[in-house]
Design a protein around this motif. Structure first.
Motif: not given
Length: 174
Positions: A5-19
């Motif tokens: 879950i934490e890994l998925w949230e960090s990937v989601r945050d990365f995609i949100a920051a990168g577009g």
């Protein structure tokens, strides 16, 4: 489970920051790796059986010296070579496309920065930083994707070349 879950949230945050361009980079990376894994599987599982079959058919021939026999040998080598080289150009193209997709993300992120500057002015550095982050993250992701593909595709290409050479060497022409 909590780790996933934490890994998925960090990937989601990365995609949100990168577009959204990061989805395209991820798709290209996924396709590239699926194709490379398929090629490694072909080299280790399918091709050895094909090579053994070709060598046994050549050894079973009575005539291995005539012009006709050499054309048959060349045809078998060519067919095996086509099977070995299949999808290699697509893999190399995907490797080359990853940085370009990242640059597309840079352009879209910089357009966002300029839009922010046009509407909000230059007095809000926090809004500009988000746009600059959106401009640099896709470039980095595209470069990392390309680097992972460059190393493994060059190793794969070397293995394909060696397999071709071993096949040619195992079909002596007298």
């Amino acid at each position: 489970m909590l780790y996933l879950i934490e890994l998925w949230e960090s990937v989601r945050d990365f995609i949100a920051a990168g577009g959204d361009v990061l989805y395209v980079v991820a798709l290209a990376l996924f396709l590239m790796w699926v194709l490379m894994i398929e090629r490694y599987w072909y080299l280790t599982s399918v091709f050895p059986k094909m090579r053994k079959d070709i060598v046994s058919k050549w050894d079973a021939r009575e005539d291995t010296t005539s012009w006709y026999a050499h054309r048959i040998r060349d045809a078998w080598i060519s067919q095996a070579s086509d099977g070995l080289s299949a999808r290699m150009l697509l893999i190399k193209t995907l490797v080359a496309m990853c940085p370009l997709i990242g640059l597309l993300g840079t352009v879209t992120g910089m357009i966002g920065v300029f839009e922010t500057m046009a509407t909000q002015g230059t007095s809000n550095p926090r809004l500009m930083a988000a746009g600059i982050s959106m401009a640099t993250i896709p470039t980095m992701a595209g470069m990392v994707a390309a680097l992972s593909g460059v190393f493994f595709s060059s190793r794969l290409e070397a293995r394909v070349k060696m397999a071709k050479e071993k096949l040619v060497d195992s079909l002596p022409h007298h």
